[in-house]
Structures are given as C-alpha cells and as structure tokens.
Motif scaffolding. Structure first.
Motif, mmCIF file in Angstrom:
data_model
loop_
_atom_site.group_PDB
_atom_site.id
_atom_site.type_symbol
_atom_site.label_atom_id
_atom_site.label_comp_id
_atom_site.label_asym_id
_atom_site.label_seq_id
_atom_site.Cartn_x
_atom_site.Cartn_y
_atom_site.Cartn_z
ATOM 1 N N LEU A 40 0.726 -1.139 -0.060
ATOM 2 C CA LEU A 40 -0.154 -0.022 0.104
ATOM 3 C C LEU A 40 0.837 1.363 0.055
ATOM 4 C CD1 LEU A 40 -2.961 -1.129 2.334
ATOM 5 C CD2 LEU A 40 -2.854 -1.059 0.055
ATOM 6 N N PRO A 41 0.494 2.350 -0.788
ATOM 7 C CA PRO A 41 1.336 3.426 -0.769
ATOM 8 C C PRO A 41 1.060 4.509 0.369
ATOM 9 C CG PRO A 41 -0.466 3.867 -2.194
ATOM 10 C CD PRO A 41 -0.893 2.467 -1.569
ATOM 11 N N SER A 42 0.176 4.528 0.970
ATOM 12 C CA SER A 42 -0.010 5.720 1.744
ATOM 13 C C SER A 42 0.033 5.095 3.196
ATOM 14 C CB SER A 42 -1.844 6.077 1.670
ATOM 15 O OG SER A 42 -1.886 7.050 2.732
ATOM 16 N N GLN A 43 0.201 6.485 4.155
ATOM 17 C CA GLN A 43 0.340 5.814 5.636
ATOM 18 C C GLN A 43 -0.692 5.522 6.499
ATOM 19 O OE1 GLN A 43 2.187 9.402 7.387
ATOM 20 N NE2 GLN A 43 4.045 9.114 6.523
ATOM 21 N N THR A 44 -1.850 5.609 5.746
ATOM 22 C CA THR A 44 -3.244 4.917 6.456
ATOM 23 C C THR A 44 -4.123 4.190 5.534
ATOM 24 O OG1 THR A 44 -4.497 6.943 5.753
ATOM 25 C CG2 THR A 44 -3.471 6.775 7.909
ATOM 26 N N VAL A 45 -4.588 3.042 6.113
ATOM 27 C CA VAL A 45 -5.456 2.237 5.311
ATOM 28 C C VAL A 45 -6.795 2.273 5.797
ATOM 29 C CG1 VAL A 45 -4.544 0.287 6.813
ATOM 30 C CG2 VAL A 45 -5.546 -0.069 4.411
ATOM 31 N N ARG A 46 -7.551 2.241 4.775
ATOM 32 C CA ARG A 46 -9.134 2.188 5.338
ATOM 33 C C ARG A 46 -9.710 1.025 4.724
ATOM 34 N NH1 ARG A 46 -13.063 5.833 6.390
ATOM 35 N NH2 ARG A 46 -15.259 5.323 6.024
ATOM 36 N N ILE A 47 -10.602 0.275 5.781
ATOM 37 C CA ILE A 47 -11.039 -1.151 5.530
ATOM 38 C C ILE A 47 -12.533 -1.004 5.854
ATOM 39 C CG2 ILE A 47 -10.987 -3.521 6.158
ATOM 40 C CD1 ILE A 47 -8.290 -3.208 6.664
ATOM 41 N N GLU A 48 -13.018 -1.702 4.735
ATOM 42 C CA GLU A 48 -14.804 -1.550 4.903
ATOM 43 C C GLU A 48 -15.444 -2.893 4.503
ATOM 44 O OE1 GLU A 48 -16.586 1.565 2.711
ATOM 45 O OE2 GLU A 48 -15.238 3.399 3.495
ATOM 46 N N SER A 49 -16.099 -3.447 5.264
ATOM 47 C CA SER A 49 -16.789 -4.672 4.784
ATOM 48 C C SER A 49 -18.464 -4.507 5.054
ATOM 49 C CB SER A 49 -16.625 -5.783 5.657
ATOM 50 O OG SER A 49 -16.792 -5.718 7.050
#
Length: 230
Positions: free
Chosen positions: A91-100
């Motif tokens: 992943l390229p960014s410092q944060t990750v967003r996960i949705e289910s």
C-alpha cells in the motif's frame, strides 16, 4: 479467551498502514496455510471502540493482538491471510481504510489504491481454548529468546516419540529450567525467576516455540507464561 459475535453488520475503520501490516504479518505465522477449514486460512478482524483485534489460529497455535484505529462502525470478518498481508505490504499511503458489508465484500483503500475481496462470516471462526489459570512465570523477552535459541536445536524431529519434539519448561525452587533432548544430545538452560512462583512443568512443542521466538522482541519487558490443566 472467548470470541462472541452478534449479528453481522458493516465494519469500517482506518489505521496506520505500517503498524497494521506488521501485526498481520506476525499473526500470519499462526494461520494455517492449507486446511479443509477455510476460516483458519484467514485472519479474524474484530473492531472495538478505538482498536481492531487481530486473531490467527491454526488449531495448534493461536495469536491475538490489537492495533489502534479510528473505528466508524463495529463489526467482524475473516479475510484470507496471504491476500491481506500481500495487499498491506504494497500500500502506498501511511493510512489504510477497510470497509466490509453484510455480503462480506471488503474494500481496502490507501491513497490511490483500492482492493476488493470477499471475506468469511466471523461466526465460522473456531473458538480459541481458554487458559483457566494464573500466569506463574514472568521472564524478560530477551532472556526467553535466549533460552529458546540455546535449547531448540536439541529437539527431536522424529514424530514417533512426540514427547521429545518439544522443550520441557519446569519451575523448581523458583528457577525456570528449559530442557530439550532427542535421544542423543541434551540442552539445558536454567534461569532464576525474579517473582516467586509455584512449581510446575509442561512440554511445549518445538514448532510453537520457533514461532513464538520470531514474534518476541528483546525489548519486551516481561513475558508471562501460564499453563491450564489441559
């Protein structure tokens, strides 16, 4: 440890990419790589108020840890461990967003990158066994790593004598003895314990100790070891 799940609902959270990736990589060590039970080939994610609990369990070794997160909706889901870890590492960014969502469709977003995968209902995850005892042994991380490293080489690889495929952890007179023997050689490491504890003994499989040794950091101030009746 008992994992309880209610009705499935959407799960949404945002967390630090690097921390989450490192945790999932460590958890992957306790995930089955090939099983007739798809759920244990995955990592269980369960959100709380301000954190995400991450669980791996291959029916022999179980690891549970958590990471701070901004949780928008609480829920739980199982995601394939290999796919999840491969995605997080790139992943390229410092944060990750996960949705289910209720259909188990999971979106992973970071910067301009977005991935979609199908998860498994969290209710299919096996319950980890509980340790119904206190944790009588307390030892520093660096010392435990040294004890394992200096004894594990003498563990037997012959499955016809299972008792020799692990290390004996024995507390006698407030000293911890770790012993490994394969029928030809023996390794023994003795360490005095700072905290008073009662005597006990248990054999821990070499495979388990190898995985534990990879996760433990020398900087860990204290490692607690407890054994239940089973």
């Amino acid at each position: 440890i008992y994992l309880m799940f209610g009705k499935e609902k959407n799960m949404k959270f945002v967390c630090d990419t690097q921390k989450f990736s490192e945790i999932c990589s460590n958890i992957q060590r306790s995930v089955s790589s090939k099983s007739t039970i798809p759920a244990i080939e995955g990592i269980l994610l369960t959100t709380a108020e301000n954190s995400v609990t991450v669980t791996g369990y291959d029916l022999e070794v179980g690891v549970i840890t958590s990471v701070e997160a901004k949780v928008e909706e609480q829920g739980s889901i199982i995601l394939n461990a290999k796919i999840l870890c491969d995605i997080l590492r790139n992943l390229p960014s410092q944060t990750v967003r996960i949705e289910s969502d209720e259909r188990m469709t999971t979106k992973i977003k970071s910067g301009e990158s977005e991935f979609s995968l199908i998860g498994i209902n969290a209710q299919e995850y096996p319950e980890l066994p509980s340790v119904n005892s206190s944790f009588p042994i307390v030892v520093k991380g660096g010392i435990l790593k040294d004890m394992i490293r200096k004894t594990i080489f003498a563990v037997s690889i012959e499955e016809n004598r299972p008792i020799f495929t692990g290390c004996l952890f024995e507390v006698v007179n407030n000293s911890l003895n770790v012993v490994a023997v394969d029928g030809f050689r023996m390794a023994w490491f003795k360490q005095d314990l700072e905290n008073a504890t009662s005597d006990f003994k248990a054999v821990i499989p070499g495979k388990t100790l190898n995985e534990v040794n990879k996760i433990i950091l020398d900087s860990f101030d204290s490692i607690k070891i407890g054994v239940s009746k089973n």
